[in-house]
Design a protein around this motif. Structure first.
Motif, short mmCIF file in Angstrom:
data_model
loop_
_atom_site.label_atom_id
_atom_site.label_comp_id
_atom_site.label_asym_id
_atom_site.label_seq_id
_atom_site.Cartn_x
_atom_site.Cartn_y
_atom_site.Cartn_z
N THR A 1 10.99 15.23 -2.49
CA THR A 1 12.18 14.75 -1.80
C THR A 1 11.82 13.58 -0.91
O THR A 1 10.64 13.33 -0.60
CB THR A 1 12.80 15.86 -0.95
N ALA A 2 12.85 12.86 -0.46
CA ALA A 2 12.62 11.74 0.45
C ALA A 2 11.99 12.23 1.75
O ALA A 2 11.13 11.55 2.33
CB ALA A 2 13.94 11.02 0.73
N ARG B 1 14.66 6.70 5.91
CA ARG B 1 15.32 5.43 5.54
C ARG B 1 14.32 4.47 4.91
O ARG B 1 14.63 3.76 3.95
CB ARG B 1 15.97 4.82 6.77
N THR B 2 13.06 4.45 5.44
CA THR B 2 12.03 3.59 4.86
C THR B 2 11.71 4.02 3.44
O THR B 2 11.50 3.18 2.55
CB THR B 2 10.76 3.63 5.72
N VAL B 3 11.68 5.32 3.21
CA VAL B 3 11.42 5.83 1.85
C VAL B 3 12.52 5.36 0.90
O VAL B 3 12.24 4.94 -0.23
CB VAL B 3 11.31 7.36 1.85
N TYR B 4 13.78 5.44 1.35
CA TYR B 4 14.89 4.99 0.51
C TYR B 4 14.69 3.52 0.11
O TYR B 4 14.88 3.14 -1.07
CB TYR B 4 16.22 5.14 1.24
N VAL C 1 11.78 3.19 -2.42
CA VAL C 1 12.16 3.66 -3.75
C VAL C 1 13.02 2.62 -4.46
O VAL C 1 12.85 2.35 -5.66
CB VAL C 1 12.89 5.02 -3.66
N ASP C 2 13.93 2.01 -3.71
CA ASP C 2 14.75 0.94 -4.30
C ASP C 2 13.87 -0.22 -4.76
O ASP C 2 14.11 -0.82 -5.82
CB ASP C 2 15.78 0.45 -3.28
N ALA C 3 12.83 -0.54 -3.95
CA ALA C 3 11.95 -1.65 -4.32
C ALA C 3 11.15 -1.32 -5.58
O ALA C 3 10.96 -2.19 -6.45
CB ALA C 3 10.99 -1.94 -3.16
N LEU C 4 10.71 -0.06 -5.71
CA LEU C 4 9.98 0.34 -6.91
C LEU C 4 10.89 0.27 -8.14
O LEU C 4 10.47 -0.19 -9.22
CB LEU C 4 9.43 1.75 -6.74
N SER C 5 12.11 0.73 -7.99
CA SER C 5 13.06 0.69 -9.11
C SER C 5 13.34 -0.75 -9.52
O SER C 5 13.40 -1.07 -10.72
CB SER C 5 14.36 1.39 -8.72
N SER D 1 0.82 -1.20 0.00
CA SER D 1 0.00 0.00 0.00
C SER D 1 0.86 1.26 0.00
O SER D 1 0.57 2.24 -0.69
CB SER D 1 -0.92 -0.01 1.23
N ARG D 2 1.96 1.23 0.75
CA ARG D 2 2.86 2.39 0.82
C ARG D 2 3.58 2.61 -0.51
O ARG D 2 3.77 3.74 -0.94
CB ARG D 2 3.87 2.18 1.95
N LEU D 3 3.96 1.52 -1.17
CA LEU D 3 4.62 1.65 -2.47
C LEU D 3 3.68 2.30 -3.48
O LEU D 3 4.08 3.15 -4.27
CB LEU D 3 5.07 0.28 -2.97
N LEU D 4 2.42 1.88 -3.45
CA LEU D 4 1.44 2.48 -4.35
C LEU D 4 1.24 3.96 -4.02
O LEU D 4 1.12 4.80 -4.93
CB LEU D 4 0.11 1.74 -4.25
N SER D 5 1.24 4.29 -2.73
CA SER D 5 1.08 5.69 -2.33
C SER D 5 2.23 6.54 -2.85
O SER D 5 2.03 7.67 -3.33
CB SER D 5 0.99 5.79 -0.81
N ILE D 6 3.45 6.04 -2.77
CA ILE D 6 4.60 6.77 -3.30
C ILE D 6 4.45 6.99 -4.79
O ILE D 6 4.67 8.09 -5.31
CB ILE D 6 5.92 6.01 -3.00
#
Length: 316
Positions: A20-21, A33-36, A39-43, A4-9
């Motif tokens: 920005t992060a 740090r969680t955002v970083y 973002v890596d997971a989305l990439s 759910s958070r990945l979709l929100s980003i």
């Protein structure tokens, strides 16, 4: 939670552009740090987003990238279709637009979520005005809405309660609020609040204004309502209430041998309290303030004089 958070980003970057992060972390209420990590997971999943370093840097999606609404769950799909207020949209001239938007969202949903959305829209209907409130005609609402959207100045003739009742005003409309079936426009300078149905004449202009960047319509309205209620009850009355009678927001005191309760009641004004207390007839006795007690006594004496010559049968 992570999906759910990945979709929100993804949706935040899609709708707002570069962030920005730290901004993403604040929006999602997580650590930077969680955002970083997200973002890596989305990439890694193939989402075309990249980050720029420096003072004006941040994350953004590759131009032209769009995601489908397949990340909606059942509760979110239901809430989306429940949130639509077709009556209000129609008053703003947006009825067809809302219908088209809901149709597009419905078409993008998977079959199981589409069924949930259809189910809730068929079982819940929002009708905001009260039963006994006459519908207020607001013929200038679409023009006001257009001025809000395009940040254009309005020249209006407006009817208010205080004398002089009809006044000329130059408005810089910041936003519209629908409250209990009635539309209000919040406008600068000030800002101040105006009832749209009390606009008697309106002239739209080509003059543009700059809406304050820090103006938050929802926050303003919350504060406005709080201040309104604080202003509404500026005084207090001390009364005796018959057994079983209670008044809103009253602070009850001792009860006497007859069962009558001493109570302190917030009042808007002597005039308003006079009318409200008369409705209770013989079930209330006003003790304070003295001017209200005297006003009640005069009215009761006048009523006694009016009805004093009538016999119990109703004849003269």
């Amino acid at each position: 939670m992570k999906s759910s958070r990945l979709l929100s980003i993804l949706l935040l970057l899609q709708t707002r552009g570069r962030m920005t992060a730290a901004q993403l972390a604040e929006e999602l209420e997580v650590s930077v740090r969680t955002v970083y990590r997200d973002v890596d997971a989305l990439s890694a999943a193939g989402v075309p987003l990249y980050g720029d370093a420096g003072h004006a840097g941040g994350y953004r999606l590759l131009d032209g990238y769009r995601t489908r609404l397949t990340g909606l769950n059942a509760d979110e799909a239901e809430a989306l279709f429940l949130a639509g207020a077709p009556g209000a949209a129609a008053e703003l001239g947006l009825g067809p637009v809302l219908a088209a938007a809901q149709l597009k969202v419905r078409a993008a949903l998977p079959p199981e979520l589409r069924a949930h959305a259809d189910r809730i829209s068929g079982r819940f209907h929002l009708d905001t005005p009260g039963w006994y409130a006459q519908a207020e005609e607001a013929p200038y609402l679409p023009t006001v809405a257009d001025a809000v959207w395009n940040s254009r100045v309005l020249q209006v003739r407006y009817r208010r309660w205080a004398e002089p009742t009809d006044v000329e005003r130059r408005l810089e409309p910041y936003g519209l609020v629908l409250k209990a079936g009635r539309w209000y426009v919040v406008a600068g300078p000030g800002p101040r609040t105006f009832r749209v149905d009390q606009i008697l004449e309106l002239a739209a202009s080509d003059e543009e204004f700059t809406r304050p960047e820090d103006f938050d319509l929802a926050a303003y309205w919350t504060a406005y309502q709080r201040d309104f209620h604080d202003r509404l009850h500026r005084g207090e009355a001390v009364v005796r209430l018959a057994p079983g009678v209670r008044l809103p927001k009253s602070v009850d005191g001792p009860t006497d041998e007859r069962g009558w309760t001493l109570a302190t009641v917030p009042i808007e004004s002597v005039d308003h309290a006079h009318g409200e207390f008369l409705r209770l007839g013989t079930d209330i006795e006003v003790l304070e303030p003295p001017e209200l007690r005297a006003r009640m006594a005069r009215t009761i004496a006048e009523l006694a004089e009016t009805y004093g010559n009538l016999t119990p049968g109703g004849g003269d």
